[in-house]
Design an enzyme around this catalytic site. Structure first.
Site, PDB file in Angstrom:
ATOM      1  CB  SER A 150     -46.514  -0.946  -0.521  1.00 22.21           C
ATOM      2  OG  SER A 150     -47.527  -0.911  -1.510  1.00 22.21           O
ATOM      3  CE1 TYR A 163     -45.389   4.209  -1.467  1.00 22.06           C
ATOM      4  CE2 TYR A 163     -46.317   2.519  -2.894  1.00 22.06           C
ATOM      5  CZ  TYR A 163     -46.232   3.135  -1.666  1.00 22.06           C
ATOM      6  OH  TYR A 163     -46.997   2.666  -0.611  1.00 22.06           O
TER       7      TYR A 163
END
Length: 264
Positions: A150, A163
């Protein structure tokens, strides 16, 4: 199964996707079915959604093999991957399964149980996926493994610290594995999306600049993998911005994040 023609055309004959019921996973399955991949191996843990993706891809002419499995069960995941690698010989494996958590509406913090669950899915299962399919690829002398990270891997976001950290781990691991396996004919690529339309994305707090559709993201990912790009990161403005946040002083990057609406 002879996959030579698929490799020569740039379209992998057999593609395995974990997390195939999510926004990006479902779009990738459709993208490869439309592109002409003959076999899709799709893993998910929601039977209804997995059947839905299977129906879409079958309708596009692909042969679909599904596996209902929770990737947190590492023993079951590894055993399945080893078996399917010898039976189906996937050319491309996309480790896409992932979850997100956040600090809460009042920023009360992440629960420890949620952190452990996230690390099991986003880190341990991704590493296990690589270990499960790598021996067969090494033995054949070719193959491709794509790891979904990401843009949050560049600089952690205050609402999603675990995350962000998990995606940073995947990024670094993938880059290291790419260098280590280059001489063996196994290609490794790191995918770093920005905001892509999905339930997981919509559940995330904070602004979502440069939001892309899952279909657009899947096209860019397929093209990047076909070109064997080491890092497939998008969209460009957000990629550049997050990269710059990573290289400037944390106090300055934190100020910019607060000005953009992230964090307190």
């Amino acid at each position: 199964m002879n996959n030579t023609n698929g490799r020569q055309s740039g379209i992998p004959d057999c593609v395995l996707i974990t997390g195939a019921t999510g926004g990006i996973g479902k779009a990738l399955a459709r993208e490869y079915a439309q592109a002409g991949s003959r076999t899709l191996i799709l893993q998910g843990r929601d039977s209804r959604r997995l059947q839905e993706v299977e129906s879409i891809c079958t309708g596009l002419g692909a042969r679909v093999v599904t596996q209902l499995l929770d990737v947190r069960d590492l023993n079951a995941l590894t055993a399945w991957l080893e078996d399917i690698s010898h039976r189906e010989h996937p050319d491309l494996v996309i480790a896409n399964a992932g979850v997100n958590i956040n600090t809460g509406a009042e920023q009360q913090g992440e629960s420890w149980d949620d952190v452990l669950r996230l690390l099991d899915v986003n880190v341990r299962a991704v590493f296990a996926t690589v270990h499960g399919v790598l021996p067969a690829m090494r033995a054949r002398g070719h193959g491709q493994i794509a790891l979904v990270s990401s843009l949050a891997a560049w600089r952690g976001l205050p609402e999603t610290p675990s995350y962000s950290a998990s995606k940073a781990a995947v990024k670094v691991y993938g880059e290291a594995m790419r260098d280590g396996l280059a001489r063996e004919g196994v290609r490794v690529n790191v995918i770093m999306p920005g905001y892509v339309e999905s339930q997981m994305c919509f559940d995330m707090p904070g602004p979502k600049p440069f939001l892309w559709s899952a279909a657009k993201a899947s096209r860019v990912i397929r093209q990047g993998l076909r070109s064997n790009k080491a890092r497939i990161s998008f969209p460009f403005p957000l990629n550049l911005g997050t990269f710059l946040l990573a290289v400037i002083h944390p106090a300055v990057s934190g100020w910019f994040l607060r000005r953009m609406g992230y964090g307190a």
